[in-house]
Design a protein around this motif. Sequence first.
Motif, PDB file in Angstrom:
ATOM      1  N   GLU A   3      -3.496  -1.621   6.223  1.00  0.00           N
ATOM      2  CA  GLU A   3      -4.465  -0.823   5.482  1.00  0.00           C
ATOM      3  C   GLU A   3      -4.798   0.495   6.187  1.00  0.00           C
ATOM      4  OE1 GLU A   3      -8.394  -2.490   5.314  1.00  0.00           O
ATOM      5  OE2 GLU A   3      -7.979  -3.816   6.996  1.00  0.00           O
ATOM      6  N   THR A   4      -4.688   0.541   7.511  1.00  0.00           N
ATOM      7  CA  THR A   4      -4.984   1.782   8.225  1.00  0.00           C
ATOM      8  C   THR A   4      -3.912   2.836   7.995  1.00  0.00           C
ATOM      9  OG1 THR A   4      -3.898   0.873  10.202  1.00  0.00           O
ATOM     10  CG2 THR A   4      -6.296   0.592  10.002  1.00  0.00           C
ATOM     11  N   GLN A   5      -2.708   2.429   7.583  1.00  0.00           N
ATOM     12  CA  GLN A   5      -1.621   3.368   7.362  1.00  0.00           C
ATOM     13  C   GLN A   5      -1.351   3.621   5.882  1.00  0.00           C
ATOM     14  OE1 GLN A   5       1.878   2.152   9.552  1.00  0.00           O
ATOM     15  NE2 GLN A   5       0.659   1.290  11.218  1.00  0.00           N
ATOM     16  N   ALA A   6      -1.943   2.801   5.008  1.00  0.00           N
ATOM     17  CA  ALA A   6      -1.628   2.894   3.581  1.00  0.00           C
ATOM     18  C   ALA A   6      -2.364   4.033   2.880  1.00  0.00           C
ATOM     19  CB  ALA A   6      -1.970   1.572   2.889  1.00  0.00           C
ATOM     20  N   LYS A   7      -3.310   4.690   3.550  1.00  0.00           N
ATOM     21  CA  LYS A   7      -4.103   5.711   2.872  1.00  0.00           C
ATOM     22  C   LYS A   7      -3.272   6.921   2.462  1.00  0.00           C
ATOM     23  CE  LYS A   7      -5.653   7.695   7.301  1.00  0.00           C
ATOM     24  NZ  LYS A   7      -4.974   8.988   7.136  1.00  0.00           N
TER      25      LYS A   7
ATOM     26  N   ASP B  96      -1.110  -1.407  -4.841  1.00  0.00           N
ATOM     27  CA  ASP B  96      -2.187  -2.338  -5.176  1.00  0.00           C
ATOM     28  C   ASP B  96      -3.518  -1.736  -4.740  1.00  0.00           C
ATOM     29  OD1 ASP B  96      -3.905  -4.496  -5.542  1.00  0.00           O
ATOM     30  OD2 ASP B  96      -2.346  -5.939  -5.063  1.00  0.00           O
ATOM     31  N   PRO B  97      -4.501  -1.671  -5.625  1.00  0.00           N
ATOM     32  CA  PRO B  97      -5.796  -1.079  -5.236  1.00  0.00           C
ATOM     33  C   PRO B  97      -6.612  -1.961  -4.305  1.00  0.00           C
ATOM     34  CG  PRO B  97      -5.904  -1.929  -7.478  1.00  0.00           C
ATOM     35  CD  PRO B  97      -4.479  -2.061  -7.047  1.00  0.00           C
TER      36      PRO B  97
ATOM     37  N   VAL C 246      -2.017  -3.692   2.340  1.00  0.00           N
ATOM     38  CA  VAL C 246      -1.981  -3.220   0.956  1.00  0.00           C
ATOM     39  C   VAL C 246      -0.565  -3.454   0.427  1.00  0.00           C
ATOM     40  CG1 VAL C 246      -2.190  -1.224  -0.564  1.00  0.00           C
ATOM     41  CG2 VAL C 246      -3.769  -1.499   1.353  1.00  0.00           C
ATOM     42  N   THR C 247      -0.466  -4.079  -0.739  1.00  0.00           N
ATOM     43  CA  THR C 247       0.845  -4.359  -1.329  1.00  0.00           C
ATOM     44  C   THR C 247       1.359  -3.120  -2.047  1.00  0.00           C
ATOM     45  OG1 THR C 247       0.294  -6.686  -1.611  1.00  0.00           O
ATOM     46  CG2 THR C 247       2.121  -5.830  -2.916  1.00  0.00           C
ATOM     47  N   VAL C 248       2.583  -2.717  -1.717  1.00  0.00           N
ATOM     48  CA  VAL C 248       3.224  -1.544  -2.314  1.00  0.00           C
ATOM     49  C   VAL C 248       4.551  -2.000  -2.923  1.00  0.00           C
ATOM     50  CG1 VAL C 248       4.207   0.735  -1.899  1.00  0.00           C
ATOM     51  CG2 VAL C 248       2.138   0.029  -0.673  1.00  0.00           C
ATOM     52  N   ASP C 249       4.736  -1.735  -4.232  1.00  0.00           N
ATOM     53  CA  ASP C 249       5.986  -2.062  -4.906  1.00  0.00           C
ATOM     54  C   ASP C 249       6.920  -0.865  -4.854  1.00  0.00           C
ATOM     55  OD1 ASP C 249       4.963  -4.510  -5.466  1.00  0.00           O
ATOM     56  OD2 ASP C 249       4.549  -4.112  -7.580  1.00  0.00           O
ATOM     57  N   VAL C 250       8.167  -1.113  -4.483  1.00  0.00           N
ATOM     58  CA  VAL C 250       9.174  -0.061  -4.390  1.00  0.00           C
ATOM     59  C   VAL C 250      10.288  -0.364  -5.380  1.00  0.00           C
ATOM     60  CG1 VAL C 250      10.863   1.064  -2.896  1.00  0.00           C
ATOM     61  CG2 VAL C 250       8.635   0.390  -1.973  1.00  0.00           C
ATOM     62  N   GLU C 251      10.528   0.566  -6.287  1.00  0.00           N
ATOM     63  CA  GLU C 251      11.644   0.444  -7.224  1.00  0.00           C
ATOM     64  C   GLU C 251      12.932   0.836  -6.515  1.00  0.00           C
ATOM     65  OE1 GLU C 251      13.088   2.244 -11.556  1.00  0.00           O
ATOM     66  OE2 GLU C 251      11.419   3.140 -10.447  1.00  0.00           O
ATOM     67  N   LEU C 252      13.917  -0.033  -6.555  1.00  0.00           N
ATOM     68  CA  LEU C 252      15.172   0.210  -5.865  1.00  0.00           C
ATOM     69  C   LEU C 252      16.067   1.089  -6.729  1.00  0.00           C
ATOM     70  CD1 LEU C 252      15.828  -3.377  -4.463  1.00  0.00           C
ATOM     71  CD2 LEU C 252      14.610  -1.473  -3.401  1.00  0.00           C
ATOM     72  N   THR C 253      16.470   2.235  -6.177  1.00  0.00           N
ATOM     73  CA  THR C 253      17.320   3.175  -6.917  1.00  0.00           C
ATOM     74  C   THR C 253      18.775   3.103  -6.480  1.00  0.00           C
ATOM     75  OG1 THR C 253      16.754   4.922  -5.324  1.00  0.00           O
ATOM     76  CG2 THR C 253      15.404   4.750  -7.306  1.00  0.00           C
ATOM     77  N   GLY C 254      19.037   2.505  -5.356  1.00  0.00           N
ATOM     78  CA  GLY C 254      20.410   2.371  -4.879  1.00  0.00           C
ATOM     79  C   GLY C 254      20.990   1.016  -5.223  1.00  0.00           C
TER      80      GLY C 254
END
Length: 431
Positions: free
Chosen positions: A291-295, A320-321, A328-336
């Motif tokens: 959370e300290t790096q997600a800002k 994720d709010p 903090v959960t972050v979803d990454v769409e894979l483009t490769g």
Amino acid sequence: MDIPRNATTSKQMSMDIPRPSKSHKRYARYSIYFLCGLVAVVLTTISLGRIKPAAPGVDRSTVWVDTVKRGPMMREVRGNGTLVPRDVRVIAASTEGRIERILVQPGEMVGVGSVLIELTNAELEQTAADAQFQVSAAEAEYNNLKTRLDSERLSQQAGAATVRADYQQAQIQSDTDEVLAKDGLIPPLNLRLSRVKAEELANRYKIEQQRLEVGIKTVEAQLTAQRTRVTQLQALAQLRRSQVERLSVRAGNSGVLQEIQVEVGQQVTPGTVLARVVEPSQLKAELRIPETQAKDVQLGQVASIDTRNGVVTGRVQRIDPAVQEGTVTVDVELTGALPQGARPDLSIDGTIELERLEDVLYVGRPTFGQTDSTVGLFKIEDDGKNAVRVQVKLGRSSINKVEILEGLREGDQMILSDTSAWDAFNRITLN
């Protein structure tokens, strides 16, 4: 012999003067020695207090040393996580039943309509059979009603035809009597009777036609009501048949069976989740960022996902709010393209690129110290043998680098490993 008086007096006077003893002299000499010793102790204590403690020796191979540089710095954050399906097809029970058989195990490929689980429900099967019997009975009743109404309509049509024939005969007779009456061949009374009879039959024929029209509408209404009942029972029977068919739980899409959440013999109710089917080629990365790096994480930022079998690129799709367990959960769409071996729930490491700083002073990130804070770090002196503590103001940070705002210059060598063991010293010696 007479002694002079003055001489005697002088001798007496000389004998009355006190003389110092040897013990008194010894006491004075010891006092002087004690004072000198006391002064020496005080001077020694003051001198020792002014002497700085000796700098502790540190093995250079046990510390992490980095050099301050100037140039571009990429800010990044890193987090671990898993690969998860983009689309998960949840298969739930639509009817109540007992698990009879499980035909497919997790990890197997399934197609559209593949039977996964078989349920049993004797009561439902009996209800479906009863519903079908009701449909058959309603259809027979409809056919019987239609036959009866058709017969009644034919009778009405026959009666109307008879009245029509009588009316036509009466009209012909009336026309004939009209001609004969003009020639005086029949009395006027007969002509009037012919006219009355023709008018009566005309009215009866009109009424029969109206009855025939009303009868047709009545027949249609009764048949419609019966057809509606048949349709209703057919729909109910179809519902019961579909419920019986759904006792065989099927996959709604092709993919891989991810999990089975029931066991043979288990009783389930409508809505109970039975299985999950996923498309293995449609995956996304779910990262957990501290959370300290997600800002500073934003939508659309470039990310790289390490699956341990290869690295695939992607972009931040969702943040994720809420904060859960400090991340903090972050979803990454894979483009490769996904590397070989990529599958749901695979553990991964992800790196998100926050921004690129073009011309900054930076050094490796120390084991302590937060972004935008001031910390004490040991800077190695020019001789390479000693290090002195300096106050350094840190700026923006990345995974393994941090921006230097104040306290250092390009080319300075810093000790970045944990130096908490030497917090009491401002200088250390490197061996």
